[in-house]
Design a protein around this motif. Structure first.
Motif, PDB file in Angstrom:
ATOM      1  N   TYR A   1       0.852  -1.190   0.000  1.00 16.15           N
ATOM      2  CA  TYR A   1       0.000   0.000   0.000  1.00 16.15           C
ATOM      3  C   TYR A   1       0.894   1.248   0.000  1.00 16.15           C
ATOM      4  O   TYR A   1       2.119   1.156   0.182  1.00 16.15           O
ATOM      5  N   ARG A   2       0.261   2.391  -0.187  1.00 15.45           N
ATOM      6  CA  ARG A   2       0.916   3.686  -0.001  1.00 15.45           C
ATOM      7  C   ARG A   2       0.300   4.351   1.217  1.00 15.45           C
ATOM      8  O   ARG A   2      -0.921   4.416   1.351  1.00 15.45           O
ATOM      9  N   LEU A   3       1.141   4.880   2.086  1.00 16.70           N
ATOM     10  CA  LEU A   3       0.707   5.470   3.347  1.00 16.70           C
ATOM     11  C   LEU A   3       1.008   6.957   3.334  1.00 16.70           C
ATOM     12  O   LEU A   3       2.112   7.358   2.964  1.00 16.70           O
ATOM     13  N   ALA A   4       0.026   7.778   3.743  1.00 19.88           N
ATOM     14  CA  ALA A   4       0.223   9.230   3.711  1.00 19.88           C
ATOM     15  C   ALA A   4      -0.521   9.898   4.855  1.00 19.88           C
ATOM     16  O   ALA A   4      -1.750   9.969   4.834  1.00 19.88           O
ATOM     17  N   PRO A   5       0.191  10.388   5.891  1.00 19.74           N
ATOM     18  CA  PRO A   5      -0.461  11.250   6.888  1.00 19.74           C
ATOM     19  C   PRO A   5      -0.940  12.530   6.224  1.00 19.74           C
ATOM     20  O   PRO A   5      -0.333  13.021   5.267  1.00 19.74           O
ATOM     21  N   ASP A   6      -2.043  13.083   6.733  1.00 22.10           N
ATOM     22  CA  ASP A   6      -2.645  14.270   6.130  1.00 22.10           C
ATOM     23  C   ASP A   6      -1.764  15.512   6.205  1.00 22.10           C
ATOM     24  O   ASP A   6      -1.745  16.319   5.311  1.00 22.10           O
ATOM     25  N   ARG A   7      -1.104  15.668   7.379  1.00 24.35           N
ATOM     26  CA  ARG A   7      -0.375  16.909   7.594  1.00 24.35           C
ATOM     27  C   ARG A   7       1.019  16.603   8.113  1.00 24.35           C
ATOM     28  O   ARG A   7       1.348  15.471   8.424  1.00 24.35           O
ATOM     29  N   ALA A   8       1.826  17.644   8.270  1.00 27.18           N
ATOM     30  CA  ALA A   8       3.170  17.475   8.823  1.00 27.18           C
ATOM     31  C   ALA A   8       3.068  17.083  10.292  1.00 27.18           C
ATOM     32  O   ALA A   8       2.065  17.301  10.955  1.00 27.18           O
ATOM     33  N   GLY A   9       4.190  16.542  10.814  1.00 28.00           N
ATOM     34  CA  GLY A   9       4.224  16.200  12.213  1.00 28.00           C
ATOM     35  C   GLY A   9       4.113  14.715  12.482  1.00 28.00           C
ATOM     36  O   GLY A   9       4.016  14.300  13.618  1.00 28.00           O
ATOM     37  N   GLU A  10       4.125  13.860  11.456  1.00 28.46           N
ATOM     38  CA  GLU A  10       4.126  12.414  11.629  1.00 28.46           C
ATOM     39  C   GLU A  10       5.467  11.866  11.110  1.00 28.46           C
ATOM     40  O   GLU A  10       5.940  12.316  10.074  1.00 28.46           O
ATOM     41  N   PRO A  11       6.052  10.895  11.780  1.00 31.41           N
ATOM     42  CA  PRO A  11       5.699  10.386  13.081  1.00 31.41           C
ATOM     43  C   PRO A  11       6.181  11.289  14.190  1.00 31.41           C
ATOM     44  O   PRO A  11       6.933  12.233  13.940  1.00 31.41           O
ATOM     45  N   GLY A  12       5.766  10.991  15.416  1.00 33.70           N
ATOM     46  CA  GLY A  12       6.238  11.753  16.553  1.00 33.70           C
ATOM     47  C   GLY A  12       5.493  13.037  16.769  1.00 33.70           C
ATOM     48  O   GLY A  12       6.023  13.964  17.382  1.00 33.70           O
ATOM     49  N   ALA A  13       4.255  13.149  16.284  1.00 34.53           N
ATOM     50  CA  ALA A  13       3.496  14.378  16.480  1.00 34.53           C
ATOM     51  C   ALA A  13       3.389  14.686  17.953  1.00 34.53           C
ATOM     52  O   ALA A  13       3.112  13.836  18.769  1.00 34.53           O
ATOM     53  N   GLY A  14       3.607  15.955  18.286  1.00 37.28           N
ATOM     54  CA  GLY A  14       3.509  16.358  19.676  1.00 37.28           C
ATOM     55  C   GLY A  14       4.762  16.068  20.485  1.00 37.28           C
ATOM     56  O   GLY A  14       4.807  16.346  21.665  1.00 37.28           O
ATOM     57  N   THR A  15       5.795  15.498  19.870  1.00 39.82           N
ATOM     58  CA  THR A  15       7.007  15.161  20.608  1.00 39.82           C
ATOM     59  C   THR A  15       8.191  16.016  20.186  1.00 39.82           C
ATOM     60  O   THR A  15       9.282  15.850  20.693  1.00 39.82           O
TER      61      THR A  15
ATOM     62  N   VAL B   1      -1.381  -2.317   9.275  1.00 40.60           N
ATOM     63  CA  VAL B   1      -1.383  -1.044   9.986  1.00 40.60           C
ATOM     64  C   VAL B   1      -2.451  -1.108  11.075  1.00 40.60           C
ATOM     65  O   VAL B   1      -3.567  -1.578  10.837  1.00 40.60           O
ATOM     66  N   LEU B   2      -2.096  -0.620  12.256  1.00 39.36           N
ATOM     67  CA  LEU B   2      -3.019  -0.602  13.392  1.00 39.36           C
ATOM     68  C   LEU B   2      -3.228   0.839  13.835  1.00 39.36           C
ATOM     69  O   LEU B   2      -2.256   1.571  14.055  1.00 39.36           O
ATOM     70  N   VAL B   3      -4.488   1.255  13.974  1.00 37.94           N
ATOM     71  CA  VAL B   3      -4.826   2.595  14.463  1.00 37.94           C
ATOM     72  C   VAL B   3      -5.741   2.411  15.660  1.00 37.94           C
ATOM     73  O   VAL B   3      -6.801   1.784  15.545  1.00 37.94           O
TER      74      VAL B   3
ATOM     75  N   PRO C   1      -9.469  12.746  22.439  1.00 38.76           N
ATOM     76  CA  PRO C   1      -9.717  12.637  20.992  1.00 38.76           C
ATOM     77  C   PRO C   1      -8.408  12.556  20.206  1.00 38.76           C
ATOM     78  O   PRO C   1      -8.093  13.405  19.371  1.00 38.76           O
ATOM     79  N   ARG C   2      -7.659  11.533  20.484  1.00 34.67           N
ATOM     80  CA  ARG C   2      -6.336  11.348  19.898  1.00 34.67           C
ATOM     81  C   ARG C   2      -6.131   9.859  19.687  1.00 34.67           C
ATOM     82  O   ARG C   2      -6.522   9.031  20.509  1.00 34.67           O
ATOM     83  N   LEU C   3      -5.496   9.513  18.565  1.00 27.66           N
ATOM     84  CA  LEU C   3      -5.234   8.119  18.220  1.00 27.66           C
ATOM     85  C   LEU C   3      -3.744   7.905  18.002  1.00 27.66           C
ATOM     86  O   LEU C   3      -3.019   8.839  17.655  1.00 27.66           O
TER      87      LEU C   3
ATOM     88  N   GLU D   1       4.996   5.042  12.683  1.00 28.92           N
ATOM     89  CA  GLU D   1       4.177   5.341  13.853  1.00 28.92           C
ATOM     90  C   GLU D   1       3.823   6.816  13.846  1.00 28.92           C
ATOM     91  O   GLU D   1       4.473   7.629  13.177  1.00 28.92           O
ATOM     92  N   GLY D   2       2.770   7.155  14.579  1.00 26.49           N
ATOM     93  CA  GLY D   2       2.386   8.561  14.655  1.00 26.49           C
ATOM     94  C   GLY D   2       1.131   8.766  15.472  1.00 26.49           C
ATOM     95  O   GLY D   2       0.566   7.846  16.062  1.00 26.49           O
ATOM     96  N   VAL D   3       0.692  10.012  15.500  1.00 26.00           N
ATOM     97  CA  VAL D   3      -0.463  10.454  16.279  1.00 26.00           C
ATOM     98  C   VAL D   3      -1.467  11.098  15.344  1.00 26.00           C
ATOM     99  O   VAL D   3      -1.090  11.830  14.426  1.00 26.00           O
ATOM    100  N   LEU D   4      -2.741  10.822  15.567  1.00 25.07           N
ATOM    101  CA  LEU D   4      -3.824  11.468  14.835  1.00 25.07           C
ATOM    102  C   LEU D   4      -4.696  12.201  15.828  1.00 25.07           C
ATOM    103  O   LEU D   4      -5.144  11.622  16.824  1.00 25.07           O
ATOM    104  N   ASP D   5      -4.959  13.468  15.568  1.00 24.33           N
ATOM    105  CA  ASP D   5      -5.875  14.219  16.428  1.00 24.33           C
ATOM    106  C   ASP D   5      -6.639  15.234  15.596  1.00 24.33           C
ATOM    107  O   ASP D   5      -6.244  15.570  14.477  1.00 24.33           O
ATOM    108  N   GLY D   6      -7.738  15.716  16.129  1.00 28.12           N
ATOM    109  CA  GLY D   6      -8.542  16.697  15.412  1.00 28.12           C
ATOM    110  C   GLY D   6      -9.004  16.160  14.074  1.00 28.12           C
ATOM    111  O   GLY D   6      -9.593  15.096  13.975  1.00 28.12           O
TER     112      GLY D   6
END
Length: 312
Positions: free
Chosen positions: A177-191, A209-211, A240-242, A261-266
């Motif tokens: 597959y192809r994987l694409a986070p929506d915005r900057a900050g992945e992986p390690g968002a908030g860190t 992939v596990l969410v 409200p964070r994954l 790995e990464g974080v999803l929020d909002g």
């Protein structure tokens, strides 16, 4: 004229009932287990206790209410109504199995085997049910609102889960597959870690992939975090964070292992485009009720709009 409230009692087939279905009689099941060095009495005892508690819960429903029962295997065919109050009689996992079919109905979890599980979602005893139903009907009940995860395919099909959604190949062969986070900050968002630029993607081959949510952070997500010594902080059940993790990404000349790995929020989503003949997405371990995705389809995973309303 409005309908009377309905108590929907959710339960599941016991291990003892499954043994009887397979072997026909108690004696045959006992012989089968004894030939393997195991006994049947503890299994039969758990069955009797669960059925006694289910009867006690049923007797706690007010006579003016309607009442229905649904077995776990029939959840995907049962129609929940807006006036329902759902009483899950069993273990934590049965609450998760039920949550994906609800749309805001209050839920009470009744533990049939106290001390044998975490009791995170089945917090009550049968003696509490009358009070919980009265509180839910009077609209004065207290709730925990637990975050859920949702997968939405490009054809509009969607799937929700309370603990986690797994996406991969049926039979657990390698998925492409192809994987694409929506915005900057992945992986390690908030860190404070840097991530890919907006719109960046990575082609991957992996075991899937596990969410997952904060509720699921004590289960499968926890094992993945520990295995790779991840520094991502797990969310709380109402946060409200994954968190998302790629399982066993494989490096090759055409596939990478940078986005694992990464974080999803909002409004942030994790987008995946299928490059295998068939992938499936299923929630909370229920493979029989899955989204099926074929080559070229895409799916977005993120925080669900709906939450589970768990009675306190």
């Amino acid at each position: 004229m409005s309908l009377a409230p309905r108590a929907v009692l959710v339960h599941r087939t016991s291990e003892y009932e499954e043994l009887l279905a397979r072997h026909g009689t108690h004696g045959q099941a006992e012989f089968f287990l004894s030939s393997r060095g195991r006994g049947i009495e503890k299994i039969a005892g758990r069955h009797r206790r669960a059925r006694r508690i289910l009867a006690e819960v049923a007797s706690s429903v007010p006579l003016s209410w309607r009442q229905a029962r649904v077995e776990r295997a029939d959840l995907d065919r049962f129609l929940f109504g807006p006036e329902d109050v759902v009483v899950v009689v069993g273990a934590d996992g049965l609450v998760a199995n039920t949550a994906k079919y609800l749309s805001g109905q209050p839920v009470a979890g009744v533990d049939t085997d106290p001390g044998q599980g975490l009791g995170v979602l089945v917090r009550h005893r049968s003696r509490d049910v009358a009070r919980l139903l009265a509180a839910a009907a009077g609209r004065g009940a207290g709730y925990d609102e637990l975050t859920m995860v949702e997968a939405v395919a490009d054809n509009g099909e969607r799937l929700r889960a309370l603990n986690e959604i797994y996406l991969g190949r049926p039979g657990h062969q390698s998925a492409r597959y192809r994987l694409a986070p929506d915005r900057a900050g992945e992986p390690g968002a908030g860190t404070g870690c840097s991530g890919p630029a907006p719109g960046a993607y990575e082609a991957q081959i992996s075991s899937g992939v596990l969410v997952g949510t904060g509720t699921g952070a004590t289960g499968w997500l926890r094992s993945l975090r520990r295995e790779r010594a991840s520094t991502l902080a797990p969310p709380s059940p109402g946060d409200p964070r994954l968190l998302w993790f790629v399982r066993e990404a494989w490096p090759s000349p055409t596939t990478g292992t940078r986005l694992v790995e990464g974080v999803l929020d909002g409004e942030r989503k994790l987008r995946l485009t299928v490059e295998s003949d068939r992938l499936v997405a299923f929630g909370d371990g229920v493979e029989s009720d899955a989204l099926e995705l074929v080559w070229g389809q895409s799916v977005a995973l993120g925080v669900a709009d709906l939450r589970l309303r768990l009675l306190l």
